[in-house]
Design an enzyme around this catalytic site. Structure first.
Site, PDB file in Angstrom:
ATOM      1  N   LYS A   1       0.835  -1.288  -0.003  1.00 31.71           N
ATOM      2  CA  LYS A   1       0.081  -0.102   0.079  1.00 31.71           C
ATOM      3  C   LYS A   1       0.856   1.241  -0.107  1.00 31.71           C
ATOM      4  CE  LYS A   1      -3.890  -2.376   2.446  1.00 31.71           C
ATOM      5  NZ  LYS A   1      -3.388  -3.530   2.460  1.00 31.71           N
TER       6      LYS A   1
ATOM      7  N   ARG B   1     -15.948  -6.728   0.997  1.00 34.15           N
ATOM      8  CA  ARG B   1     -14.487  -7.103   0.509  1.00 34.15           C
ATOM      9  C   ARG B   1     -14.529  -8.159  -0.574  1.00 34.15           C
ATOM     10  NH1 ARG B   1     -12.241  -8.513   6.288  1.00 34.15           N
ATOM     11  NH2 ARG B   1     -14.259  -9.475   6.176  1.00 34.15           N
TER      12      ARG B   1
ATOM     13  N   ARG C   1      -7.854  -9.080  -9.728  1.00 36.08           N
ATOM     14  CA  ARG C   1      -6.491  -9.521  -9.377  1.00 36.08           C
ATOM     15  C   ARG C   1      -5.641  -9.967 -10.806  1.00 36.08           C
ATOM     16  NH1 ARG C   1      -2.954 -11.419  -5.498  1.00 36.08           N
ATOM     17  NH2 ARG C   1      -3.698  -9.464  -4.394  1.00 36.08           N
TER      18      ARG C   1
ATOM     19  N   ASP D   1      -4.090  -4.977  -7.813  1.00 40.74           N
ATOM     20  CA  ASP D   1      -5.730  -5.042  -7.792  1.00 40.74           C
ATOM     21  C   ASP D   1      -6.147  -3.760  -8.413  1.00 40.74           C
ATOM     22  OD1 ASP D   1      -5.383  -7.324  -6.343  1.00 40.74           O
ATOM     23  OD2 ASP D   1      -5.145  -6.450  -4.272  1.00 40.74           O
TER      24      ASP D   1
ATOM     25  N   LYS E   1      -8.132   1.286   5.931  1.00 41.86           N
ATOM     26  CA  LYS E   1      -7.124  -0.053   6.058  1.00 41.86           C
ATOM     27  C   LYS E   1      -6.192   0.144   6.599  1.00 41.86           C
ATOM     28  CE  LYS E   1      -8.300  -0.293   1.122  1.00 41.86           C
ATOM     29  NZ  LYS E   1      -7.763  -0.482  -0.421  1.00 41.86           N
TER      30      LYS E   1
ATOM     31  N   ASN F   1       0.858  -5.865  -5.006  1.00 37.77           N
ATOM     32  CA  ASN F   1       1.364  -7.063  -4.191  1.00 37.77           C
ATOM     33  C   ASN F   1       2.523  -7.833  -4.308  1.00 37.77           C
ATOM     34  OD1 ASN F   1      -1.308  -7.450  -2.259  1.00 37.77           O
ATOM     35  ND2 ASN F   1      -2.003  -7.191  -4.482  1.00 37.77           N
TER      36      ASN F   1
ATOM     37  N   ARG G   1     -12.692 -10.820  -8.717  1.00 37.42           N
ATOM     38  CA  ARG G   1     -12.945 -11.392  -7.749  1.00 37.42           C
ATOM     39  C   ARG G   1     -14.350 -10.427  -7.199  1.00 37.42           C
ATOM     40  NH1 ARG G   1      -7.543 -10.614  -4.361  1.00 37.42           N
ATOM     41  NH2 ARG G   1      -7.861  -8.615  -5.447  1.00 37.42           N
TER      42      ARG G   1
ATOM     43  N   GLU H   1      -3.857  -1.611  -4.858  1.00 39.13           N
ATOM     44  CA  GLU H   1      -2.755  -2.290  -4.294  1.00 39.13           C
ATOM     45  C   GLU H   1      -1.582  -2.883  -5.478  1.00 39.13           C
ATOM     46  OE1 GLU H   1      -3.244  -5.073  -1.182  1.00 39.13           O
ATOM     47  OE2 GLU H   1      -4.632  -3.907  -0.330  1.00 39.13           O
TER      48      GLU H   1
END
Length: 318
Positions: A128, A235, A213, A275, A163, A286, A227, A284
Site C-alpha cells: 500500500k 470485500r 487481481r 488489484d 485499511k 502485491n 473477484r 494495491e
C-alpha cells in the site's frame, strides 16, 4: 542441471492445497525435477562466518490430496548461499519488523542465490506504499493517523474505507458510512493496534462489479481474475469469502500494467499481483506473497506457475 529451491513459507500443514499459490509453485517445481526444501523464517541464522543458513527439510510427494499433500525428508541446516539456487520468499505478511529483518538477511546472499522477489525491492515496496507512485491511476488516498484529517477527508468524499497500511488478505478493512458512525471509536482501535499511519480511500461502489487481481511476471501480464464480494460483504478477497470469475483487461488496466511493468522487472519483482477495482482504480501492488495463480489457471487454462519458473530460469541463465 537441477535447480535447488528453498521455500521460505508458513507451515505446510495449514495451507489450502486447492488455492495456495506457494503450493502451486512447489508442484510445478516438482514436475520439473527441481530439488525442493522448506524452511520457516524463524530458523534463519547468520553465523559468525557471515554465512546465512536455515533449518530446512526436503519436500517430496507433493500432491493435491488432503492430509497427504506432502512428505518431509530428514531435516538439516542448509547454507542458503552455497546449497541453494533460488529462495522463494513466500511467508504471509503482516509486513513487520521481523519480515523486514528477513529481507536484510536474504539480501546478503544476493551474489550467490536468486531471491524471489528481490528482498531489497520487497522491503522498499510494501503493497500500500509502492502503489502511491502511481497515484494517477488511484482513487484519492490519504495516509495518516490523524482523526481530524480523516474526518475532513470523509466530509469531502462521503463514505470511506479504512485499511491498515501493512495488512493483507482483506483483513481489518472497514467501510465507514458518510455519517461517520463510530469513526472515532474505530480510529481508537486502529491507533491502539498499529503504530504506523493508516490508509483511507473513498468507498468505490464499483467494488460490487469486482476487484480484479492481475498477475504480472517480470513486468508482463500473465493473467487475471475478477473477484466479487460474497453475500453481506464489500470485500472481494478470496480469503474472506469472495468468488472468482474469468475476465479480460480493460484498456485502462492495460495502461496501468504498461506503466509499471518495466519498473517491476528492473526491481527484480518477478511475481507481482496488482488489484484494480471497477476496471479503473488501482488499489494495491502485491509483492510480498502474491496469490491468485490457481484461480487464473483454472479459468484461463494457463500455467502461471510454469511461467514464473521460466522467468526464474531466465534470470539464472538456465
Amino acid at each position: 542441471m537441477t535447480i535447488r529451491v528453498a521455500v521460505q513459507m508458513d507451515p505446510m500443514d495449514g495451507i489450502n492445497i486447492h488455492g495456495d499459490s506457494s503450493f502451486a509453485l512447489m508442484l510445478s517445481a516438482q514436475a520439473r525435477g527441481y530439488e525442493i526444501w522448506h524452511y520457516d523464517v524463524g530458523t534463519l541464522t547468520l553465523d559468525a562466518a557471515d554465512r546465512l543458513t536455515a533449518w530446512a527439510r526436503p519436500v517430496y510427494d507433493l500432491q493435491r490430496v488432503e492430509g497427504a499433500h506432502y512428505r518431509f525428508g530428514e531435516g538439516r541446516r542448509i547454507d542458503l548461499g552455497s546449497d541453494i539456487d533460488v529462495v522463494l520468499m513466500r511467508q504471509d505478511p503482516p509486513f513487520h519488523v521481523g519480515y523486514i529483518t528477513a529481507t536484510h538477511l536474504l539480501e546478503r546472499i544476493d551474489s550467490e542465490t536468486l531471491v524471489v522477489n528481490n528482498p531489497v525491492s520487497v522491503r522498499n515496496a510494501p503493497e500500500k506504499v509502492m502503489v502511491l507512485d502511481y497515484r494517477q491511476f488511484m482513487p484519492p488516498t490519504l495516509i495518516t493517523r490523524s482523526t481530524e484529517e480523516i474526518r475532513a477527508f470523509q466530509k469531502q468524499h462521503g463514505a470511506v474505507v479504512l485499511k491498515p497500511l501493512h495488512g493483507n488478505g482483506g483483513k481489518a478493512i472497514f467501510r465507514v458510512p458518510s455519517e461517520g458512525d463510530n469513526l472515532g471509536a474505530l480510529l481508537e482501535v486502529f491507533n491502539g493496534t498499529w503504530p504506523e499511519p493508516h490508509m483511507v480511500q473513498p468507498f468505490l461502489p464499483d467494488v460490487a462489479k469486482g476487484d480484479k487481481r492481475i498477475v504480472l511476471i517480470d513486468g508482463v501480464v500473465a493473467g487475471a481474475i475478477n473477484r466479487r464480494p460474497g453475500e453481506g460483504e464489500f470485500r472481494s478477497n478470496l480469503a474472506v469469502g469472495g468468488s472468482a470469475e474469468a475476465t479480460e483487461l480493460t484498456p485502462r488496466e492495460q495502461e496501468i500494467c504498461a506503466a509499471m511493468g518495466p519498473r517491476l522487472k528492473e526491481l527484480g519483482l518477478i511475481f507481482v499481483g496488482i488489484d484494480v477495482i471497477g476496471g479503473e482504480w488501482l488499489t494495491e501492488i502485491n509483492v510480498t506473497s502474491p496469490t491468485g495463480i490457481v484461480a487464473i489457471d483454472r479459468f484461463n487454462g494457463t500455467d502461471t506457475a510454469g511461467m514464473i519458473w521460466d522467468a526464474i530460469g531466465a534470470r539464472l541463465g538456465r
